[in-house]
Design a protein around this motif. Sequence first.
Motif, PDB file in Angstrom:
ATOM      1  N   GLU A  83      -4.421   0.109  -7.931  1.00  0.00           N
ATOM      2  CA  GLU A  83      -4.410   0.086  -6.470  1.00  0.00           C
ATOM      3  C   GLU A  83      -4.377   1.509  -5.902  1.00  0.00           C
ATOM      4  O   GLU A  83      -5.024   1.798  -4.889  1.00  0.00           O
ATOM      5  N   ASP A  84      -3.635   2.390  -6.545  1.00  0.00           N
ATOM      6  CA  ASP A  84      -3.583   3.780  -6.089  1.00  0.00           C
ATOM      7  C   ASP A  84      -4.940   4.459  -6.267  1.00  0.00           C
ATOM      8  O   ASP A  84      -5.367   5.258  -5.425  1.00  0.00           O
ATOM      9  N   SER A  87      -7.246   3.151  -3.534  1.00  0.00           N
ATOM     10  CA  SER A  87      -6.857   3.740  -2.249  1.00  0.00           C
ATOM     11  C   SER A  87      -7.337   5.182  -2.134  1.00  0.00           C
ATOM     12  O   SER A  87      -7.823   5.617  -1.083  1.00  0.00           O
ATOM     13  N   VAL A  90     -11.298   5.126  -1.727  1.00  0.00           N
ATOM     14  CA  VAL A  90     -11.818   4.495  -0.507  1.00  0.00           C
ATOM     15  C   VAL A  90     -11.125   5.035   0.742  1.00  0.00           C
ATOM     16  O   VAL A  90     -11.787   5.506   1.675  1.00  0.00           O
ATOM     17  N   ASP A  91      -9.810   4.978   0.772  1.00  0.00           N
ATOM     18  CA  ASP A  91      -9.079   5.339   1.990  1.00  0.00           C
ATOM     19  C   ASP A  91      -8.987   6.861   2.180  1.00  0.00           C
ATOM     20  O   ASP A  91      -9.158   7.363   3.292  1.00  0.00           O
ATOM     21  N   SER A  92      -8.730   7.581   1.095  1.00  0.00           N
ATOM     22  CA  SER A  92      -8.580   9.035   1.211  1.00  0.00           C
ATOM     23  C   SER A  92      -9.923   9.757   1.229  1.00  0.00           C
ATOM     24  O   SER A  92     -10.118  10.690   2.007  1.00  0.00           O
ATOM     25  N   GLU A  93     -10.859   9.330   0.362  1.00  0.00           N
ATOM     26  CA  GLU A  93     -12.118  10.065   0.213  1.00  0.00           C
ATOM     27  C   GLU A  93     -13.333   9.355   0.796  1.00  0.00           C
ATOM     28  O   GLU A  93     -14.398   9.960   0.940  1.00  0.00           O
ATOM     29  N   GLY A  94     -13.219   8.070   1.141  1.00  0.00           N
ATOM     30  CA  GLY A  94     -14.306   7.370   1.815  1.00  0.00           C
ATOM     31  C   GLY A  94     -15.578   7.243   0.999  1.00  0.00           C
ATOM     32  O   GLY A  94     -16.686   7.441   1.509  1.00  0.00           O
ATOM     33  N   SER A  98     -15.914  -0.396   1.433  1.00  0.00           N
ATOM     34  CA  SER A  98     -14.735  -1.261   1.439  1.00  0.00           C
ATOM     35  C   SER A  98     -14.036  -1.181   0.089  1.00  0.00           C
ATOM     36  O   SER A  98     -14.623  -0.782  -0.927  1.00  0.00           O
ATOM     37  N   ARG A  99     -12.795  -1.585   0.091  1.00  0.00           N
ATOM     38  CA  ARG A  99     -12.041  -1.639  -1.158  1.00  0.00           C
ATOM     39  C   ARG A  99     -12.665  -2.644  -2.117  1.00  0.00           C
ATOM     40  O   ARG A  99     -12.671  -2.444  -3.341  1.00  0.00           O
TER      41      ARG A  99
END
Length: 241
Positions: A83-84, A87, A90-94, A98-99
Amino acid sequence: MKEAQPDFSRLRERLDLRHSLIGLFDAPDPNPFGPLVTPGPGECVFAFFQDWLNGKTLHLTQDRFGCGGCGRWMFDVMTRKREDFISFLVDSEGLKASRELMEEWIDASQPYQRQHPHILIGPLEENQWEHCRTVTFFIDADQLSALVYGAHYHSAPDDPPPLIAPFGSGCMELAPFRDLSLPQAAIGATDIAMRQHLPPEILAVTVTRSMFQRLCSLDEHSFLYKPFLKKLKSSRRKRPE
Protein backbone atom coordinates in the motif's frame (compact mmCIF):
# COMPACT_ATOMS: atom_id res chain seq x y z
CA MET A 1 31.96 -24.30 -27.53
CA LYS A 2 30.99 -20.92 -26.12
CA GLU A 3 29.05 -18.49 -28.29
CA ALA A 4 31.27 -15.58 -29.27
CA GLN A 5 30.24 -12.00 -28.58
CA PRO A 6 29.08 -10.41 -31.87
CA ASP A 7 31.45 -7.93 -33.47
CA PHE A 8 29.83 -4.50 -33.16
CA SER A 9 32.70 -2.49 -34.68
CA ARG A 10 30.85 -1.84 -37.94
CA LEU A 11 27.72 -0.71 -36.12
CA ARG A 12 29.78 1.58 -33.87
CA GLU A 13 31.55 3.13 -36.85
CA ARG A 14 28.51 3.62 -39.08
CA LEU A 15 26.41 5.16 -36.27
CA ASP A 16 29.23 7.19 -34.74
CA LEU A 17 28.53 5.68 -31.33
CA ARG A 18 30.40 7.75 -28.76
CA HIS A 19 29.45 5.94 -25.55
CA SER A 20 30.42 2.46 -24.42
CA LEU A 21 27.88 -0.28 -24.95
CA ILE A 22 26.66 -1.48 -21.56
CA GLY A 23 25.76 -5.05 -20.73
CA LEU A 24 23.55 -6.45 -17.99
CA PHE A 25 25.24 -9.63 -16.80
CA ASP A 26 23.75 -12.36 -14.63
CA ALA A 27 26.85 -14.18 -13.41
CA PRO A 28 28.07 -16.61 -10.75
CA ASP A 29 31.32 -14.72 -10.13
CA PRO A 30 31.82 -10.92 -10.12
CA ASN A 31 35.62 -11.01 -10.20
CA PRO A 32 36.09 -11.06 -14.01
CA PHE A 33 34.18 -7.77 -14.26
CA GLY A 34 36.48 -5.52 -12.22
CA PRO A 35 36.98 -2.76 -11.41
CA LEU A 36 33.71 -2.92 -9.51
CA VAL A 37 31.59 -0.27 -7.82
CA THR A 38 28.65 -0.86 -5.47
CA PRO A 39 25.59 1.27 -4.69
CA GLY A 40 24.78 2.87 -1.39
CA PRO A 41 21.31 2.53 0.18
CA GLY A 42 18.68 4.06 -2.09
CA GLU A 43 21.19 4.94 -4.81
CA CYS A 44 19.97 4.81 -8.42
CA VAL A 45 21.63 2.42 -10.85
CA PHE A 46 22.06 5.28 -13.32
CA ALA A 47 24.07 7.32 -10.84
CA PHE A 48 26.90 5.12 -12.11
CA PHE A 49 26.57 6.23 -15.76
CA GLN A 50 29.93 8.00 -15.71
CA ASP A 51 31.53 5.03 -13.98
CA TRP A 52 30.37 2.83 -16.87
CA LEU A 53 31.90 5.20 -19.38
CA ASN A 54 35.13 5.06 -17.37
CA GLY A 55 35.25 1.27 -17.62
CA LYS A 56 33.81 0.36 -14.22
CA THR A 57 31.04 -2.17 -13.56
CA LEU A 58 28.22 -1.83 -11.05
CA HIS A 59 27.88 -4.90 -8.81
CA LEU A 60 24.41 -5.66 -7.40
CA THR A 61 23.36 -8.41 -5.00
CA GLN A 62 20.31 -9.27 -2.96
CA ASP A 63 21.89 -7.47 -0.01
CA ARG A 64 23.14 -4.43 -1.91
CA PHE A 65 20.94 -3.22 -4.76
CA GLY A 66 20.60 0.53 -4.24
CA CYS A 67 17.06 1.84 -4.64
CA GLY A 68 13.92 -0.08 -3.76
CA GLY A 69 12.76 -0.23 -7.38
CA CYS A 70 15.88 -2.13 -8.34
CA GLY A 71 15.49 -4.40 -5.32
CA ARG A 72 12.00 -5.35 -6.44
CA TRP A 73 12.80 -5.76 -10.13
CA MET A 74 16.15 -7.54 -9.94
CA PHE A 75 15.97 -9.40 -6.62
CA ASP A 76 12.28 -9.67 -5.67
CA VAL A 77 12.96 -7.70 -2.48
CA MET A 78 10.19 -5.39 -1.29
CA THR A 79 11.45 -2.42 0.70
CA ARG A 80 7.97 -0.93 1.22
CA LYS A 81 4.60 -2.39 2.08
CA ARG A 82 2.41 -2.78 -0.99
CA GLU A 83 0.00 0.00 0.00
CA ASP A 84 2.87 2.38 0.75
CA PHE A 85 4.46 1.55 -2.59
CA ILE A 86 1.24 2.27 -4.48
CA SER A 87 0.67 5.49 -2.55
CA PHE A 88 4.17 6.67 -3.41
CA LEU A 89 3.81 5.92 -7.13
CA VAL A 90 0.27 7.27 -7.54
CA ASP A 91 -0.38 9.87 -4.84
CA SER A 92 3.13 11.28 -4.41
CA GLU A 93 4.50 10.95 -7.96
CA GLY A 94 1.34 10.75 -10.11
CA LEU A 95 2.51 7.95 -12.39
CA LYS A 96 -0.89 6.35 -13.06
CA ALA A 97 -4.41 7.71 -13.30
CA SER A 98 -5.64 5.65 -10.36
CA ARG A 99 -4.48 3.33 -7.63
CA GLU A 100 -6.41 0.53 -9.33
CA LEU A 101 -4.46 0.95 -12.56
CA MET A 102 -1.19 0.95 -10.68
CA GLU A 103 -2.15 -2.21 -8.80
CA GLU A 104 -3.02 -3.90 -12.10
CA TRP A 105 0.32 -2.85 -13.58
CA ILE A 106 2.27 -4.12 -10.55
CA ASP A 107 0.46 -7.46 -10.66
CA ALA A 108 0.97 -7.83 -14.42
CA SER A 109 4.66 -6.88 -14.48
CA GLN A 110 7.11 -9.75 -14.40
CA PRO A 111 10.34 -8.97 -12.52
CA TYR A 112 13.61 -10.19 -13.96
CA GLN A 113 14.30 -13.82 -13.10
CA ARG A 114 17.88 -14.14 -11.88
CA GLN A 115 19.94 -17.24 -12.59
CA HIS A 116 22.92 -16.29 -10.39
CA PRO A 117 23.58 -14.26 -7.21
CA HIS A 118 25.32 -11.40 -9.00
CA ILE A 119 23.92 -8.76 -11.35
CA LEU A 120 26.62 -6.70 -13.05
CA ILE A 121 26.00 -3.64 -15.20
CA GLY A 122 28.90 -2.21 -17.12
CA PRO A 123 30.98 -2.31 -20.31
CA LEU A 124 30.73 -5.41 -22.46
CA GLU A 125 33.19 -8.12 -21.45
CA GLU A 126 33.91 -10.29 -24.47
CA ASN A 127 34.92 -13.32 -22.42
CA GLN A 128 31.72 -13.06 -20.32
CA TRP A 129 29.24 -12.99 -23.23
CA GLU A 130 27.60 -16.21 -22.03
CA HIS A 131 26.38 -14.33 -18.94
CA CYS A 132 25.17 -11.23 -20.80
CA ARG A 133 21.39 -10.86 -20.84
CA THR A 134 20.88 -7.48 -22.53
CA VAL A 135 22.95 -4.78 -24.23
CA THR A 136 22.19 -1.07 -23.88
CA PHE A 137 23.13 1.72 -26.29
CA PHE A 138 23.26 5.27 -24.92
CA ILE A 139 22.42 7.41 -27.91
CA ASP A 140 21.12 10.69 -29.32
CA ALA A 141 17.92 11.11 -31.35
CA ASP A 142 19.60 10.47 -34.73
CA GLN A 143 21.15 7.24 -33.49
CA LEU A 144 17.80 6.25 -31.99
CA SER A 145 16.25 6.62 -35.45
CA ALA A 146 18.88 4.31 -36.93
CA LEU A 147 18.42 1.68 -34.23
CA VAL A 148 14.65 1.75 -34.78
CA TYR A 149 15.35 0.95 -38.43
CA GLY A 150 17.75 -1.76 -37.32
CA ALA A 151 15.26 -3.36 -34.94
CA HIS A 152 12.68 -3.61 -37.74
CA TYR A 153 15.13 -4.63 -40.48
CA HIS A 154 14.67 -8.42 -40.17
CA SER A 155 11.14 -8.33 -38.74
CA ALA A 156 8.09 -9.74 -40.53
CA PRO A 157 4.57 -8.38 -39.89
CA ASP A 158 3.50 -11.41 -37.86
CA ASP A 159 6.63 -11.53 -35.69
CA PRO A 160 6.56 -10.38 -32.06
CA PRO A 161 7.03 -6.59 -31.85
CA PRO A 162 10.69 -5.90 -32.60
CA LEU A 163 10.61 -2.62 -30.64
CA ILE A 164 8.77 -1.71 -27.46
CA ALA A 165 8.68 1.36 -25.22
CA PRO A 166 7.62 0.00 -21.82
CA PHE A 167 6.50 1.94 -18.77
CA GLY A 168 8.70 1.42 -15.73
CA SER A 169 11.72 2.48 -13.74
CA GLY A 170 15.08 3.02 -15.38
CA CYS A 171 16.49 -0.26 -14.06
CA MET A 172 13.40 -2.11 -15.31
CA GLU A 173 14.13 -0.75 -18.78
CA LEU A 174 17.50 -2.52 -18.68
CA ALA A 175 15.69 -5.89 -18.74
CA PRO A 176 12.07 -5.26 -19.78
CA PHE A 177 11.52 -8.31 -21.99
CA ARG A 178 9.08 -11.09 -21.14
CA ASP A 179 11.09 -13.53 -23.24
CA LEU A 180 14.82 -12.87 -23.47
CA SER A 181 15.17 -15.41 -26.27
CA LEU A 182 13.22 -13.22 -28.71
CA PRO A 183 14.95 -10.62 -30.91
CA GLN A 184 13.54 -7.47 -29.34
CA ALA A 185 14.63 -3.92 -28.57
CA ALA A 186 13.24 -1.45 -26.04
CA ILE A 187 13.46 2.33 -25.88
CA GLY A 188 14.72 3.22 -22.40
CA ALA A 189 16.04 5.96 -20.15
CA THR A 190 12.53 7.43 -20.15
CA ASP A 191 12.05 7.27 -16.39
CA ILE A 192 11.91 10.88 -15.21
CA ALA A 193 13.29 9.90 -11.81
CA MET A 194 16.57 8.62 -13.25
CA ARG A 195 17.14 11.08 -16.10
CA GLN A 196 18.95 13.51 -13.79
CA HIS A 197 21.93 11.15 -14.06
CA LEU A 198 22.16 11.41 -17.88
CA PRO A 199 22.93 14.30 -20.23
CA PRO A 200 19.61 15.76 -21.45
CA GLU A 201 20.16 14.71 -25.07
CA ILE A 202 20.81 11.04 -24.24
CA LEU A 203 18.26 8.22 -24.51
CA ALA A 204 18.81 4.48 -24.50
CA VAL A 205 17.93 1.42 -26.52
CA THR A 206 18.26 -1.95 -24.80
CA VAL A 207 18.30 -5.15 -26.85
CA THR A 208 18.26 -8.88 -26.26
CA ARG A 209 21.24 -10.98 -27.31
CA SER A 210 19.53 -12.16 -30.50
CA MET A 211 18.57 -8.60 -31.46
CA PHE A 212 22.15 -7.51 -30.82
CA GLN A 213 23.30 -10.23 -33.19
CA ARG A 214 20.87 -8.94 -35.83
CA LEU A 215 22.09 -5.37 -35.43
CA CYS A 216 25.71 -6.44 -35.67
CA SER A 217 24.93 -8.38 -38.88
CA LEU A 218 23.74 -5.27 -40.75
CA ASP A 219 25.98 -4.96 -43.81
CA GLU A 220 26.50 -2.84 -46.92
CA HIS A 221 23.09 -3.87 -48.27
CA SER A 222 21.36 -2.24 -45.29
CA PHE A 223 20.45 1.37 -44.55
CA LEU A 224 23.77 1.78 -42.73
CA TYR A 225 25.38 2.36 -46.13
CA LYS A 226 22.50 3.97 -48.01
CA PRO A 227 21.57 7.59 -48.88
CA PHE A 228 19.09 8.30 -46.06
CA LEU A 229 21.69 7.85 -43.34
CA LYS A 230 24.46 9.48 -45.37
CA LYS A 231 22.30 12.59 -45.93
CA LEU A 232 21.39 12.77 -42.25
CA LYS A 233 25.03 12.59 -41.16
CA SER A 234 26.02 15.14 -43.79
CA SER A 235 23.33 17.57 -42.64
CA ARG A 236 24.66 17.42 -39.07
CA ARG A 237 28.19 18.19 -40.23
CA LYS A 238 26.94 21.25 -42.13
CA ARG A 239 24.92 22.62 -39.21
CA PRO A 240 26.53 25.80 -37.84
CA GLU A 241 27.92 25.60 -34.31
